[in-house]
Design a protein around this motif. Structure first.
Motif, PDB file in Angstrom:
ATOM      1  N   HIS A 211      15.246  27.994  12.789  1.00 15.56           N
ATOM      2  CA  HIS A 211      14.850  29.431  13.023  1.00 15.56           C
ATOM      3  C   HIS A 211      16.170  30.294  13.443  1.00 15.56           C
ATOM      4  O   HIS A 211      16.631  30.185  14.327  1.00 15.56           O
ATOM      5  CB  HIS A 211      14.029  29.557  14.186  1.00 15.56           C
ATOM      6  N   GLU A 213      17.992  33.884  13.676  1.00 17.14           N
ATOM      7  CA  GLU A 213      17.808  35.322  13.824  1.00 17.14           C
ATOM      8  C   GLU A 213      19.327  35.980  14.062  1.00 17.14           C
ATOM      9  O   GLU A 213      20.277  35.484  14.461  1.00 17.14           O
ATOM     10  CB  GLU A 213      17.009  35.535  14.973  1.00 17.14           C
ATOM     11  N   GLN A 215      21.090  39.561  15.470  1.00 19.04           N
ATOM     12  CA  GLN A 215      20.961  40.647  16.428  1.00 19.04           C
ATOM     13  C   GLN A 215      21.590  41.821  15.459  1.00 19.04           C
ATOM     14  O   GLN A 215      22.654  41.765  14.861  1.00 19.04           O
ATOM     15  CB  GLN A 215      21.677  40.442  17.391  1.00 19.04           C
ATOM     16  N   GLU A 229      24.712  35.764  14.734  1.00 21.48           N
ATOM     17  CA  GLU A 229      23.309  35.030  14.700  1.00 21.48           C
ATOM     18  C   GLU A 229      22.881  34.182  15.772  1.00 21.48           C
ATOM     19  O   GLU A 229      24.065  33.725  16.409  1.00 21.48           O
ATOM     20  CB  GLU A 229      23.149  34.293  13.431  1.00 21.48           C
ATOM     21  N   ALA A 262      20.116  41.598   7.294  1.00 19.49           N
ATOM     22  CA  ALA A 262      19.580  42.097   8.463  1.00 19.49           C
ATOM     23  C   ALA A 262      19.916  43.389   8.394  1.00 19.49           C
ATOM     24  O   ALA A 262      19.216  44.271   8.891  1.00 19.49           O
ATOM     25  CB  ALA A 262      20.024  41.319   9.469  1.00 19.49           C
ATOM     26  N   THR A 276      16.092  42.796  16.211  1.00 14.17           N
ATOM     27  CA  THR A 276      16.454  41.138  15.756  1.00 14.17           C
ATOM     28  C   THR A 276      15.413  40.776  14.333  1.00 14.17           C
ATOM     29  O   THR A 276      14.284  41.204  14.263  1.00 14.17           O
ATOM     30  CB  THR A 276      16.060  40.173  16.700  1.00 14.17           C
ATOM     31  N   GLU A 278      14.622  38.144  12.130  1.00 15.51           N
ATOM     32  CA  GLU A 278      14.387  36.574  12.122  1.00 15.51           C
ATOM     33  C   GLU A 278      14.259  36.056  10.704  1.00 15.51           C
ATOM     34  O   GLU A 278      13.201  36.631   9.979  1.00 15.51           O
ATOM     35  CB  GLU A 278      13.262  36.334  13.071  1.00 15.51           C
ATOM     36  N   GLN A 297      15.467  41.109  22.801  1.00 16.52           N
ATOM     37  CA  GLN A 297      15.055  39.886  22.763  1.00 16.52           C
ATOM     38  C   GLN A 297      15.518  38.926  23.984  1.00 16.52           C
ATOM     39  O   GLN A 297      16.556  39.237  24.765  1.00 16.52           O
ATOM     40  CB  GLN A 297      15.617  38.975  21.608  1.00 16.52           C
TER      41      GLN A 297
END
Length: 649
Positions: A211, A213, A215, A229, A262, A276, A278, A297
């Protein structure tokens, strides 16, 4: 145009409310806390410049009441509202309501929340933008028959997810068709209770994904950047437990590709503020869009640690119309940071949420690369109505290993007593060889569960001997010994060794002890350490003392010692034979049985909701339901008898 903020209302609670208020005060902004009736003495209330009582206890009666929060903002003279994370932070209607009252919403525009607030709509948007998606169904038909057809085409296992969800709420892994109906119904109830929206989507459940993600941050002038990340693969039931930045083992090319994707996602919806994006990363290093969280987050401190930036300060500046302070090429990436989430829950009992009073709460010592974001103090009550997170421990180091060792030291220095927490569980993760070797994926905890959740340490004779010495030595400092003529338990006997008789309890065990203090057992009140010398071996045990209890560290865990009167307790004892008790405070959301029903061992008798999660209470054996002591909607206390089950003969 710049719009100055002089007073900020924080529409949240716990550690995030405290975090936001501290940053705001450092920027010269006056802070206003809102709170439920049950939170009136909470830490975020004590730290605010002004506090307003919303009443109620459950979120639906307090922190989710838009009209009450808006009234509080107008009454206090606030120009802006920061929703933190959770509650109303991703509620587009709330963002619009703030705007209608002339208040600044510290978050993205309502249109961006709408675009990404629905997981199904977000997936449609990303599909059009060419971002890779995990195979799944995110349509409007919410019938069981539709889900069954869609799942048949993609194959099991699958993951049910709340369309408006987050934080693992309303999320279920389904292994077979036989499980689908019950899992869908339960996930829908959780989603409705947590987000006011029961809609679900389903997607193929990837095996051993990571996982990852990104920012992102955007201002009101069209600038959008990413701040590297985070790896959030260490999860339990889709709830993040450990987060770190940067993600171990990512190539610069993959980092750039994910960062670019992103930023494009954020720009496509006119995003403003912190967000964020993901992704799931498979073993072939292919990434798939999962969701976008249109808020700050929980794990943002690790990004702050490797960039040297204050993201809350960025939020407040951007909300006032100021441009981002950095261009993409200027974003730093220094060292490594790891965060651990400290929860009030019992890992050895299925991670059931815990509530009660924090009889002991000691944070680790300050030091280089150390940060503690907390929302509680010793003596505070932990309510069953809210998320059970108590604090976050964040450690930074020049390397990942330096950060890991720094965090391990922080965990070992933290002391908590009075209720169950995951402190030992977190310590086990951080010191595990597989974590040290960065062998990360979302199955890490289930794979290593046996090692991470060992049996509770045996309270053997050695423990009780140490407990007796601990109690007597620690209490002699805080409670002056009375004259031997005034007590039968002082231990004083003319011409003989001083023996004291104690009745001590630790957890569910108790013991009568005859204790003789010798010079080989000493307690240093300044260092809070008990030293025991025996057969040439010296051992040191941390020992902390409060008014009512003594806390002794034994085999890596804090054990709470309390004195009790066995005669008095025997007189007051009562027991419901065959009764099933509530394992925690909560509310009854579903009764599955009636008086007279015959049930098999393992049958679900009722469903209890606590801290936004559902917990099934099952029959420990086959039998007959003879009494029900609760109804749907009832609030019940921990230990309350719910069902009387007569065992089959």
């Amino acid at each position: 145009m710049s719009t100055p903020i002089t007073t900020l209302l924080v529409a949240n609670r716990g550690e995030i409310a405290c975090r936001i208020m501290r940053t705001a005060k450092a920027m010269g902004i006056r802070t206003v806390a809102v709170h439920s009736e049950i939170d009136r003495h909470a830490r975020h209330v004590r730290e605010a410049d002004m506090a307003i009582n919303l009443g109620g206890a459950k979120p639906a009666d307090s922190y989710l009441r838009t009209e009450l929060i808006l009234a509080a903002a107008l009454t206090s003279g606030a120009q802006a509202i920061h929703p933190g994370y959770g509650f109303l932070s991703e509620n587009a209607d709330f963002a619009r309501a703030c705007e209608s009252q002339g208040l600044i919403f510290i978050g993205p525009p309502a249109s961006a929340i709408d675009a990404m607030g629905s997981k199904s709509a977000a997936k449609n948007l990303m599909e059009k933008a060419g971002v890779p998606l995990v195979p799944g169904y995110h349509g409007e038909d919410q019938s069981l028959e539709c889900f069954r057809r869609e799942v048949a085409s993609m194959g099991y296992p699958v993951l049910l997810k709340a369309v408006a969800g987050g934080g693992g709420k309303g999320m279920k892994v389904v292994e077979s068709d036989a499980e689908l109906a019950d899992a869908l119904e339960s996930a829908q109830r959780e989603a409705q209770a947590s987000f006011g929206d029961s809609r679900m989507l389903v997607e193929r459940y990837l095996i051993k994904p990571r996982h990852i993600e990104i920012q992102v941050f955007a201002d009101q002038h069209g600038h959008c950047i990413h701040l590297n990340e985070r790896d959030c693969s260490i999860q339990r039931r889709h709830q993040k437990v450990i987060e770190e930045a940067p993600a171990p083992g990512l190539s610069p090319e993959l980092r750039e590709a994910m960062g670019d994707a992103a930023v494009k996602a954020a720009q496509a919806i006119g995003y403003v503020g912190a967000g964020t994006v993901e992704f799931l990363l498979d073993e072939q290093q292919r990434f798939y869009f999962m969701e976008m969280n249109t808020r700050l987050q929980v794990e943002h401190p690790v990004t702050e640690a490797i960039t040297g930036q204050d993201l809350v300060a960025w939020q407040l500046s951007v909300a006032q119309g100021k441009p981002l302070p950095l261009e993409q090429a200027q974003v730093p990436l220094n060292g490594h940071a790891i965060e651990a989430r400290l929860y009030a829950e019992d890992p050895s009992n299925g991670f059931l949420p815990a509530s009660g009073r924090l009889a002991l709460y000691r944070e680790p010592a300050d030091g280089p690369g150390r940060r503690m974001d907390s929302g509680v103090d010793q003596g505070d009550d932990v309510s069953p109505f809210y998320d059970p997170m108590l604090a976050k421990l964040i450690a930074w180091g020049e390397t990942r290993e330096a950060a890991r060792l720094n965090l391990l030291g922080m965990l070992r220095e933290t002391a908590i007593g009075g209720l169950q927490t995951n402190l030992s569980f977190l310590t086990g993760i951080i010191e595990h060889p597989a974590f040290a070797d960065a062998q990360l994926d979302t199955g890490f905890i289930p794979r290593h569960e046996t090692a991470l959740i060992p049996d509770r340490p045996t309270l053997d004779d050695d423990f009780w001997a140490l407990a007796g010495c601990s109690w007597l030595l620690s209490k002699r400092k805080t409670q002056p010994m009375p004259s031997p003529w005034q007590t039968l338990n002082s231990g004083w006997r003319s011409g003989l060794r001083a023996i004291s008789r104690l009745h001590l309890r630790c957890g569910e065990q108790d013991r009568q002890l005859d204790v003789n203090i010798t010079p080989d057992c000493q307690f240093d009140h300044t260092e809070q350490v008990l030293t025991v010398m025996q057969d040439g071996v010296t051992q040191r045990h941390p020992l902390l003392v409060t008014e009512q209890s003594v806390f002794l560290r034994w085999h890596g865990q804090w054990q709470q010692l309390e004195a009790f009167d066995p005669i008095s307790e025997a007189e007051q004892a009562h027991h419901h034979s065959g009764g099933l008790q509530a394992p925690m405070n909560g509310s009854i959301v579903r009764l599955m049985v009636q008086v007279g029903d015959q049930v098999e061992a393992g049958s679900v008798l009722l469903v209890l909701e606590a801290m936004k999660m559902e917990h099934s209470i099952r029959a420990p054996h086959a039998g007959n339901i003879t009494m029900l002591f609760c109804s749907e909607g009832d609030l019940v206390a921990e230990g309350a008898v719910l069902v009387e089950l007569e065992e089959s003969q």
